[in-house]
Design a protein around this motif. Structure first.
Motif, PDB file in Angstrom:
ATOM      1  N   LEU A   1       1.028  -8.544  -4.584  1.00 23.32           N
ATOM      2  CA  LEU A   1       0.340  -8.146  -3.353  1.00 23.32           C
ATOM      3  C   LEU A   1       0.365  -9.279  -2.326  1.00 23.32           C
ATOM      4  CD1 LEU A   1      -2.829  -6.397  -4.876  1.00 23.32           C
ATOM      5  CD2 LEU A   1      -0.690  -5.335  -4.143  1.00 23.32           C
ATOM      6  N   THR A   2       0.430  -8.899  -1.060  1.00 27.87           N
ATOM      7  CA  THR A   2       0.339  -9.855   0.040  1.00 27.87           C
ATOM      8  C   THR A   2      -0.806  -9.456   0.958  1.00 27.87           C
ATOM      9  OG1 THR A   2       1.956  -8.592   1.348  1.00 27.87           O
ATOM     10  CG2 THR A   2       2.799 -10.391  -0.048  1.00 27.87           C
ATOM     11  N   PHE A   3      -1.325 -10.413   1.741  1.00 27.51           N
ATOM     12  CA  PHE A   3      -2.557 -10.180   2.500  1.00 27.51           C
ATOM     13  C   PHE A   3      -2.470 -10.694   3.945  1.00 27.51           C
ATOM     14  CE2 PHE A   3      -3.590 -10.445  -1.983  1.00 27.51           C
ATOM     15  CZ  PHE A   3      -4.373  -9.310  -2.176  1.00 27.51           C
ATOM     16  N   GLU A   4      -1.286 -10.656   4.537  1.00 23.80           N
ATOM     17  CA  GLU A   4      -1.138 -11.150   5.904  1.00 23.80           C
ATOM     18  C   GLU A   4      -2.009 -10.359   6.881  1.00 23.80           C
ATOM     19  OE1 GLU A   4       2.911 -11.297   7.101  1.00 23.80           O
ATOM     20  OE2 GLU A   4       3.568 -12.509   5.387  1.00 23.80           O
ATOM     21  N   ARG A   5      -2.049  -9.060   6.735  1.00 22.91           N
ATOM     22  CA  ARG A   5      -2.828  -8.224   7.657  1.00 22.91           C
ATOM     23  C   ARG A   5      -4.327  -8.445   7.489  1.00 22.91           C
ATOM     24  NH1 ARG A   5       0.940  -2.829   6.729  1.00 22.91           N
ATOM     25  NH2 ARG A   5       2.760  -3.688   7.802  1.00 22.91           N
ATOM     26  N   LEU A   6      -4.752  -8.721   6.262  1.00 23.63           N
ATOM     27  CA  LEU A   6      -6.162  -9.023   6.020  1.00 23.63           C
ATOM     28  C   LEU A   6      -6.555 -10.305   6.740  1.00 23.63           C
ATOM     29  CD1 LEU A   6      -8.804  -8.367   4.450  1.00 23.63           C
ATOM     30  CD2 LEU A   6      -7.919  -9.815   2.612  1.00 23.63           C
ATOM     31  N   PHE A   7      -5.720 -11.332   6.640  1.00 20.94           N
ATOM     32  CA  PHE A   7      -5.987 -12.605   7.322  1.00 20.94           C
ATOM     33  C   PHE A   7      -6.033 -12.392   8.837  1.00 20.94           C
ATOM     34  CE2 PHE A   7      -5.467 -14.526   3.321  1.00 20.94           C
ATOM     35  CZ  PHE A   7      -5.808 -15.874   3.404  1.00 20.94           C
ATOM     36  N   THR A   8      -5.092 -11.584   9.355  1.00 23.81           N
ATOM     37  CA  THR A   8      -5.059 -11.315  10.799  1.00 23.81           C
ATOM     38  C   THR A   8      -6.303 -10.548  11.238  1.00 23.81           C
ATOM     39  OG1 THR A   8      -2.640 -11.257  10.767  1.00 23.81           O
ATOM     40  CG2 THR A   8      -3.733 -10.235  12.644  1.00 23.81           C
ATOM     41  N   TYR A   9      -6.722  -9.598  10.415  1.00 24.05           N
ATOM     42  CA  TYR A   9      -7.898  -8.799  10.751  1.00 24.05           C
ATOM     43  C   TYR A   9      -9.143  -9.683  10.824  1.00 24.05           C
ATOM     44  CZ  TYR A   9     -10.820  -4.614  10.935  1.00 24.05           C
ATOM     45  OH  TYR A   9     -11.702  -3.645  11.339  1.00 24.05           O
ATOM     46  N   TYR A  10      -9.310 -10.541   9.824  1.00 24.06           N
ATOM     47  CA  TYR A  10     -10.460 -11.447   9.820  1.00 24.06           C
ATOM     48  C   TYR A  10     -10.414 -12.385  11.024  1.00 24.06           C
ATOM     49  CZ  TYR A  10     -13.077 -10.596   5.518  1.00 24.06           C
ATOM     50  OH  TYR A  10     -13.920 -10.067   4.569  1.00 24.06           O
ATOM     51  N   ALA A  11      -9.215 -12.908  11.325  1.00 29.60           N
ATOM     52  CA  ALA A  11      -9.082 -13.818  12.467  1.00 29.60           C
ATOM     53  C   ALA A  11      -9.466 -13.115  13.762  1.00 29.60           C
ATOM     54  CB  ALA A  11      -7.645 -14.335  12.557  1.00 29.60           C
ATOM     55  N   GLY A  12      -9.129 -11.831  13.865  1.00 32.28           N
ATOM     56  CA  GLY A  12      -9.498 -11.068  15.051  1.00 32.28           C
ATOM     57  C   GLY A  12     -10.992 -10.889  15.205  1.00 32.28           C
ATOM     58  N   ARG A  13     -11.720 -11.020  14.103  1.00 29.79           N
ATOM     59  CA  ARG A  13     -13.189 -10.941  14.138  1.00 29.79           C
ATOM     60  C   ARG A  13     -13.825 -12.328  14.200  1.00 29.79           C
ATOM     61  NH1 ARG A  13     -15.094  -5.601  13.173  1.00 29.79           N
ATOM     62  NH2 ARG A  13     -13.281  -4.271  13.574  1.00 29.79           N
ATOM     63  N   GLY A  14     -13.004 -13.349  14.401  1.00 27.22           N
ATOM     64  CA  GLY A  14     -13.539 -14.701  14.529  1.00 27.22           C
ATOM     65  C   GLY A  14     -13.875 -15.361  13.213  1.00 27.22           C
TER      66      GLY A  14
ATOM     67  N   SER B   1      -4.727  -5.085   0.591  1.00 27.27           N
ATOM     68  CA  SER B   1      -3.410  -5.714   0.693  1.00 27.27           C
ATOM     69  C   SER B   1      -2.586  -5.079   1.816  1.00 27.27           C
ATOM     70  CB  SER B   1      -2.660  -5.582  -0.637  1.00 27.27           C
ATOM     71  OG  SER B   1      -2.306  -4.231  -0.883  1.00 27.27           O
ATOM     72  N   ASP B   2      -1.442  -5.688   2.078  1.00 27.76           N
ATOM     73  CA  ASP B   2      -0.563  -5.188   3.144  1.00 27.76           C
ATOM     74  C   ASP B   2      -0.014  -3.805   2.840  1.00 27.76           C
ATOM     75  OD1 ASP B   2      -0.914  -7.535   4.567  1.00 27.76           O
ATOM     76  OD2 ASP B   2       0.808  -8.521   3.640  1.00 27.76           O
ATOM     77  N   ASN B   3       0.130  -3.476   1.556  1.00 27.40           N
ATOM     78  CA  ASN B   3       0.584  -2.147   1.148  1.00 27.40           C
ATOM     79  C   ASN B   3      -0.320  -1.648   0.039  1.00 27.40           C
ATOM     80  OD1 ASN B   3       1.877   0.193   0.461  1.00 27.40           O
ATOM     81  ND2 ASN B   3       3.830  -0.746  -0.098  1.00 27.40           N
ATOM     82  N   SER B   4      -1.287  -0.825   0.407  1.00 31.39           N
ATOM     83  CA  SER B   4      -2.284  -0.348  -0.562  1.00 31.39           C
ATOM     84  C   SER B   4      -1.736   0.738  -1.479  1.00 31.39           C
ATOM     85  CB  SER B   4      -3.510   0.204   0.175  1.00 31.39           C
ATOM     86  OG  SER B   4      -3.176   1.402   0.856  1.00 31.39           O
ATOM     87  N   HIS B   5      -0.615   1.364  -1.109  1.00 25.46           N
ATOM     88  CA  HIS B   5      -0.017   2.451  -1.877  1.00 25.46           C
ATOM     89  C   HIS B   5      -0.931   3.678  -1.956  1.00 25.46           C
ATOM     90  CE1 HIS B   5       3.343  -0.054  -3.338  1.00 25.46           C
ATOM     91  NE2 HIS B   5       2.443  -1.028  -3.408  1.00 25.46           N
ATOM     92  N   ILE B   6      -1.929   3.739  -1.096  1.00 24.65           N
ATOM     93  CA  ILE B   6      -2.841   4.892  -1.074  1.00 24.65           C
ATOM     94  C   ILE B   6      -2.817   5.496   0.328  1.00 24.65           C
ATOM     95  CG2 ILE B   6      -5.214   5.692  -1.339  1.00 24.65           C
ATOM     96  CD1 ILE B   6      -5.680   3.461  -3.331  1.00 24.65           C
ATOM     97  N   PRO B   7      -2.249   6.682   0.495  1.00 25.92           N
ATOM     98  CA  PRO B   7      -2.162   7.289   1.830  1.00 25.92           C
ATOM     99  C   PRO B   7      -3.498   7.861   2.295  1.00 25.92           C
ATOM    100  CG  PRO B   7      -1.254   8.773   0.185  1.00 25.92           C
ATOM    101  CD  PRO B   7      -1.599   7.498  -0.542  1.00 25.92           C
TER     102      PRO B   7
ATOM    103  N   THR C   1      -1.518   0.787   3.882  1.00 23.59           N
ATOM    104  CA  THR C   1      -1.684  -0.543   4.451  1.00 23.59           C
ATOM    105  C   THR C   1      -3.101  -0.999   4.138  1.00 23.59           C
ATOM    106  OG1 THR C   1      -1.476  -1.865   6.469  1.00 23.59           O
ATOM    107  CG2 THR C   1      -2.465   0.301   6.705  1.00 23.59           C
ATOM    108  N   CYS C   2      -3.492  -2.164   4.626  1.00 25.81           N
ATOM    109  CA  CYS C   2      -4.851  -2.657   4.416  1.00 25.81           C
ATOM    110  C   CYS C   2      -5.853  -1.604   4.863  1.00 25.81           C
ATOM    111  CB  CYS C   2      -5.050  -3.951   5.203  1.00 25.81           C
ATOM    112  SG  CYS C   2      -6.735  -4.580   5.168  1.00 25.81           S
ATOM    113  N   VAL C   3      -6.813  -1.294   4.014  1.00 19.25           N
ATOM    114  CA  VAL C   3      -7.742  -0.202   4.287  1.00 19.25           C
ATOM    115  C   VAL C   3      -8.537  -0.439   5.567  1.00 19.25           C
ATOM    116  CG1 VAL C   3      -9.668  -1.134   2.936  1.00 19.25           C
ATOM    117  CG2 VAL C   3      -9.415   1.333   3.170  1.00 19.25           C
ATOM    118  N   LEU C   4      -8.729  -1.692   5.958  1.00 23.57           N
ATOM    119  CA  LEU C   4      -9.439  -1.992   7.197  1.00 23.57           C
ATOM    120  C   LEU C   4      -8.638  -1.520   8.404  1.00 23.57           C
ATOM    121  CD1 LEU C   4     -10.555  -5.629   6.306  1.00 23.57           C
ATOM    122  CD2 LEU C   4     -11.923  -3.541   6.127  1.00 23.57           C
ATOM    123  N   LEU C   5      -7.316  -1.701   8.351  1.00 26.12           N
ATOM    124  CA  LEU C   5      -6.461  -1.228   9.430  1.00 26.12           C
ATOM    125  C   LEU C   5      -6.380   0.289   9.426  1.00 26.12           C
ATOM    126  CD1 LEU C   5      -3.522  -3.791   9.198  1.00 26.12           C
ATOM    127  CD2 LEU C   5      -5.386  -3.762  10.841  1.00 26.12           C
TER     128      LEU C   5
END
Length: 469
Positions: A177-190, A219-225, A249-253
């Motif tokens: 698993l990779t978490f680039e989008r999670l890191f970006t999401y958190y950064a967007g919230r400060g 994760s970047d690919n949650s495999h859950i549509p 994709t990340c469930v937050l996105l």
């Protein structure tokens, strides 16, 4: 066990107290006192709060002296945990009668210039925690004997015996698993996540260090549509107009994408009835109620079954369905009052940290205040919220065309979409084999679906996946 002011973990205890004080109401895993002292009663609280922590899926519970339990005001305390009880130190008196032994600890804290005492209580493990031969638990703010509530006792044993499966305990079948989008999401919230600690801090690992199901969800690919289906009529027997897909994709996105799509669905209508000077714009449904329903569905969904919340748009309403039922500690009255008991505690904590949701418990009351209690439908294995549409003019069964008119699809293209929904990682060669046509035919149809906004390719042709819009 007692620690002085110089405790190296003092800053941590101060943050814990800040967090607990900010809770809208007292919860089962913490308790406030001012100067109260009754040795046997403290032992009962250790038992009750330890078991409550297990039920609430918290690692620790807390009993804090120096805070008013009604208004959560920090008042300070004279409570002395170093005193003796019948010629025996209080801590020894308590530890001797706590079974099984748990490493509870008292901590003296200088909080905003006032002295507080924090009793840190580990959650029960394997068996319920008892004091003086009696197992206690919390129901709301009350401390009760577990034996008087057999259903709750059975639930506690189920959790402690690890028969209850949660997104924290289930190992993900995907470990790369990779978490680039999670890191970006958190950064967007400060908020800055630290690569070395985020897995542990967010609870993304099982006890043996493997990625759990929550890690997969974030994760970047949650495999859950996650899909939004639109029907032309009022039931699923009506023709299906379209299916939009926001998952894998990340469930937050995914949550953000669903909320963005709601703005597309939420048509603004010009109400010129009884018009005198200017017309009035009327939205199809209340967006704040929809938002609360969607967030609740994500937080409380039973992800352990591998299914996401289901959003269905009919001609007269939008239905938000969450898999699973109310937590065993939850009551219907408490549910409607906003006394939230998250099914996925760690996921709920992340939503709170990111200010996606809040601790006030206003979500369900907000929905019922606007639409009434009848919008909730409690089913055997799910909970649905049906938000009605406020059509100014009768749209009949034309809601599909109104919400998003696209070029119609032939049976072959519908079949391709169906296969992609079932397996977003499917290749064009595999599609050709399943549908029984040549690869060139598949390529031509894929090009049509991409150009007309039905699908998009996320990532590379080799390692990416299809996203159905």
């Amino acid at each position: 066990m007692g620690n002085k002011l110089g405790d190296k973990f003092m800053d941590t205890y101060i943050e814990i107290i800040k967090d607990i004080v900010n809770h809208y109401s007292e919860e089962e895993w913490f308790e406030f006192k001012e100067n109260w002292f009754e040795a046997h009663g403290i032992g009962e609280y250790i038992s009750a709060l330890s078991n409550a922590a297990a039920l609430c899926r918290k690692d620790f519970a807390y009993l804090i002296w120096g805070i008013n339990d009604e208004i959560h005001e920090v008042v300070g305390t004279q409570f002395d945990f170093r005193r003796d009880v019948k010629n025996e130190p209080l801590e020894h008196y308590l530890a001797r009668q706590i079974v099984p032994d748990i490493a509870f600890s008292f901590h003296e804290v200088n909080f905003e210039g006032k002295r507080l005492v924090l009793l840190k209580i580990p959650k029960a493990k394997n068996t319920p925690t008892s004091f003086d031969g009696v197992r206690y638990m919390r129901i709301g703010s009350s401390k009760v004997n577990v034996n008087k509530y057999p259903d709750r006792e059975a639930n506690l044993f189920e959790i402690l015996s690890d028969r209850e499966k949660t997104i924290e305990h289930i190992e993900s079948e995907y470990q790369e698993l990779t978490f680039e989008r999670l890191f970006t999401y958190y950064a967007g919230r400060g908020i800055s996540l630290k690569s070395a600690t985020f897995k542990k801090n967010l609870g993304l690992l099982t006890n043996d260090g493997k990625y759990n199901l929550m890690a997969q969800l974030l994760s970047d690919n949650s495999h859950i549509p996650i899909r939004v289906s639109i029907f032309r009529g009022e039931t699923k027997a009506s023709p299906l107009f379209s299916v939009k897909e926001f998952g894998n994709t990340c469930v937050l996105l995914s949550l953000d994408k669903v909320l963005e799509y709601a703005d597309v669905i939420n048509i603004i209508q010009a109400d010129e009835r009884e018009r005198i000077v200017s017309r009035k714009d009327i939205s199809l449904f209340d967006m704040s109620a929809f938002r609360e329903a969607i967030i609740n569905a994500f937080v409380h969904n039973k992800w352990t079954d591998g299914n996401a919340p289901m959003i269905t748009v009919y001609s007269n309403r939008v239905e938000i369905l969450s898999r699973g039922t109310l937590d065993s500690k939850q009551t219907i009255d408490g549910f409607y009052m906003g006394e939230s008991i998250p099914v996925n505690q760690k996921l709920s904590d992340i939503f709170l940290q990111l200010h996606i949701s809040e601790r006030s418990g206003r979500g369900v009351p907000k929905i019922t205040d606007i639409y009434g209690k009848d919008v909730f439908d409690f089913r055997e294995n799910s909970i649905a919220v049906n938000i009605p549409f406020n059509w100014i003019n009768n749209m009949g069964n034309n809601v599909g065309e109104k919400i998003g008119n696209k070029k119609s699809l032939n049976l072959r293209r519908e079949k391709i979409l169906e296969e992609i929904r079932n397996n977003p990682n499917i290749t064009q060669v595999q599609l050709a084999q399943v549908i029984g046509v040549g690869v060139t035919t598949i390529e031509n149809n894929i090009r049509f679906l991409k150009e007309n906004g039905y699908i998009e390719r996320v990532g590379s042709n080799k390692t990416g996946y299809w996203n159905v819009k």
